[in-house]
Design a protein around this motif. Structure first.
Motif, mmCIF file in Angstrom:
data_model
loop_
_atom_site.group_PDB
_atom_site.id
_atom_site.type_symbol
_atom_site.label_atom_id
_atom_site.label_comp_id
_atom_site.label_asym_id
_atom_site.label_seq_id
_atom_site.Cartn_x
_atom_site.Cartn_y
_atom_site.Cartn_z
ATOM 1 N N ALA A 19 11.517 2.939 11.267
ATOM 2 C CA ALA A 19 11.178 2.490 9.917
ATOM 3 C C ALA A 19 9.770 1.928 9.844
ATOM 4 C CB ALA A 19 12.174 1.438 9.447
ATOM 5 N N VAL A 20 9.170 2.104 8.671
ATOM 6 C CA VAL A 20 7.937 1.396 8.339
ATOM 7 C C VAL A 20 8.396 0.066 7.752
ATOM 8 C CG1 VAL A 20 5.830 1.393 6.963
ATOM 9 C CG2 VAL A 20 6.749 3.560 7.819
ATOM 10 N N LYS A 21 8.121 -1.019 8.474
ATOM 11 C CA LYS A 21 8.627 -2.337 8.084
ATOM 12 C C LYS A 21 7.485 -3.198 7.565
ATOM 13 C CE LYS A 21 11.398 -6.185 9.910
ATOM 14 N NZ LYS A 21 12.076 -6.699 11.118
ATOM 15 N N ILE A 22 7.582 -3.587 6.294
ATOM 16 C CA ILE A 22 6.585 -4.443 5.663
ATOM 17 C C ILE A 22 7.223 -5.812 5.419
ATOM 18 C CG2 ILE A 22 5.073 -4.763 3.664
ATOM 19 C CD1 ILE A 22 5.178 -1.707 3.269
ATOM 20 N N VAL A 23 6.644 -6.849 6.008
ATOM 21 C CA VAL A 23 7.184 -8.205 5.862
ATOM 22 C C VAL A 23 6.183 -9.042 5.083
ATOM 23 C CG1 VAL A 23 8.001 -10.267 7.043
ATOM 24 C CG2 VAL A 23 8.441 -8.016 8.034
ATOM 25 N N ILE A 24 6.642 -9.606 3.975
ATOM 26 C CA ILE A 24 5.806 -10.454 3.128
ATOM 27 C C ILE A 24 6.109 -11.921 3.436
ATOM 28 C CG2 ILE A 24 5.198 -11.072 0.758
ATOM 29 C CD1 ILE A 24 6.271 -8.298 -0.083
ATOM 30 N N GLY A 25 5.092 -12.679 3.816
ATOM 31 C CA GLY A 25 5.273 -14.099 4.108
ATOM 32 C C GLY A 25 6.276 -14.325 5.218
ATOM 33 N N SER A 26 7.269 -15.194 4.953
ATOM 34 C CA SER A 26 8.280 -15.523 5.958
ATOM 35 C C SER A 26 9.294 -14.401 6.156
ATOM 36 C CB SER A 26 9.017 -16.810 5.560
ATOM 37 O OG SER A 26 9.753 -16.600 4.364
ATOM 38 N N GLY A 27 9.357 -13.465 5.198
ATOM 39 C CA GLY A 27 10.290 -12.341 5.313
ATOM 40 C C GLY A 27 11.751 -12.744 5.271
ATOM 41 N N LYS A 28 12.059 -13.860 4.605
ATOM 42 C CA LYS A 28 13.443 -14.346 4.573
ATOM 43 C C LYS A 28 14.209 -13.906 3.334
ATOM 44 C CE LYS A 28 12.498 -18.383 7.470
ATOM 45 N NZ LYS A 28 12.527 -19.869 7.583
ATOM 46 N N GLY A 29 13.553 -13.127 2.476
ATOM 47 C CA GLY A 29 14.226 -12.669 1.262
ATOM 48 C C GLY A 29 14.953 -11.354 1.460
ATOM 49 N N HIS A 30 15.654 -10.945 0.419
ATOM 50 C CA HIS A 30 16.397 -9.688 0.476
ATOM 51 C C HIS A 30 15.453 -8.498 0.659
ATOM 52 C CE1 HIS A 30 20.004 -11.810 -1.100
ATOM 53 N NE2 HIS A 30 20.630 -10.820 -0.475
ATOM 54 N N ASN A 31 15.991 -7.467 1.307
ATOM 55 C CA ASN A 31 15.215 -6.269 1.617
ATOM 56 C C ASN A 31 15.198 -5.283 0.460
ATOM 57 O OD1 ASN A 31 15.223 -7.195 4.377
ATOM 58 N ND2 ASN A 31 17.273 -6.338 4.552
ATOM 59 N N TRP A 32 14.224 -4.394 0.500
ATOM 60 C CA TRP A 32 14.252 -3.177 -0.296
ATOM 61 C C TRP A 32 14.130 -2.026 0.690
ATOM 62 C CZ3 TRP A 32 11.120 1.112 -1.102
ATOM 63 C CH2 TRP A 32 11.507 1.938 -2.173
ATOM 64 N N TRP A 33 15.040 -1.025 0.581
ATOM 65 C CA TRP A 33 15.063 0.093 1.528
ATOM 66 C C TRP A 33 14.879 1.403 0.790
ATOM 67 C CZ3 TRP A 33 20.202 -2.520 2.444
ATOM 68 C CH2 TRP A 33 20.093 -3.546 3.388
ATOM 69 N N CYS A 34 14.296 2.332 1.473
ATOM 70 C CA CYS A 34 14.251 3.702 0.960
ATOM 71 C C CYS A 34 14.000 4.654 2.124
ATOM 72 C CB CYS A 34 13.173 3.857 -0.106
ATOM 73 S SG CYS A 34 13.424 5.349 -1.114
ATOM 74 N N VAL A 35 13.942 5.943 1.805
ATOM 75 C CA VAL A 35 13.730 6.974 2.823
ATOM 76 C C VAL A 35 12.356 7.592 2.601
ATOM 77 C CG1 VAL A 35 14.545 9.155 3.778
ATOM 78 C CG2 VAL A 35 16.195 7.454 2.955
#
Length: 204
Positions: free
Chosen positions: A136-152
């Motif tokens: 996966a291409v993983k993009i983390v904003i700030g602390s990254g403790k919020g809910h994810n958004w996923w796609c293909v």
């Protein structure tokens, strides 16, 4: 004598049923692994679950999909898709940082391409993907403790259709395609496999 024979027959049938279920599940798990190995996911984590951070995550998503279309499309296979996204990682990061600054925030952003665990997911186009570890291409904003958004990202299911783009049918065989078509029976099997995947992951 009758009772003893009945118990032997019942036990034999039970063993045969368990063995049959095992073979069926083993085949299902194998096909699920083939799906995972041919799909590249996009994974965006928000700073937090606050309404404003979740809104910011979606703004980052929209701009990354728009400006990163060149990186996320045109690949002929999984390996090429990973190479294209790796080459565009800095561009993706710059895009996310620009959106964040324009919205008045200073959150750091990290962009990595690696293995991430995903739960069972059904997308709007009635495609269901099994749980497990995906590239996966993983993009983390700030602390990254919020809910994810996923796609293909490959095949590019969350990008507008473009002429010549690969489709799931181009990278999966007929059996694997059937597994991705959303239906209750398949989703139950996916959930069983998800439980097995989580148990195995914790055992590592």
């Amino acid at each position: 004598m009758y009772s003893k024979n009945f118990r032997i027959i019942a036990s034999s049938l039970f063993v045969a049923l368990i063995f049959s279920l095992y073979l069926s599940l083993a085949s299902f798990i194998s096909s699920s692994e083939q799906i995972r190995s041919n799909v590249l996911r996009l994974h965006i984590r928000a700073n937090s679950d606050s309404e404003i951070d979740q809104s910011l995550k979606l703004k980052v998503r929209d701009e990354v999909l728009k400006t990163g279309k060149e990186a996320f499309s045109g690949a002929e296979n999984m390996e090429e898709a990973v190479e294209k996204c790796s080459a565009a990682a800095q561009k993706i990061k710059n895009t996310a940082e620009t959106v964040i600054r324009e919205n008045g925030f200073s959150y750091p952003v990290s962009v990595e391409i690696g293995r991430s665990f995903f739960p069972v997911r059904t997308y709007e186009n009635d495609v269901t993907l099994p749980a497990g570890d995906y590239t996966a291409v993983k993009i983390v904003i700030g602390s990254g403790k919020g809910h994810n958004w996923w796609c293909v990202m490959f095949p590019p299911l969350c990008l507008p259709a473009a002429k010549g783009e690969k489709d799931l049918s181009d990278v999966l065989d007929e059996k694997e395609i059937r597994l991705t078509k959303s239906n209750p029976e398949i989703e139950v099997r996916f959930k069983i496999c998800e439980l097995i995947e989580k148990i195995c992951s914790k055992a590592k």
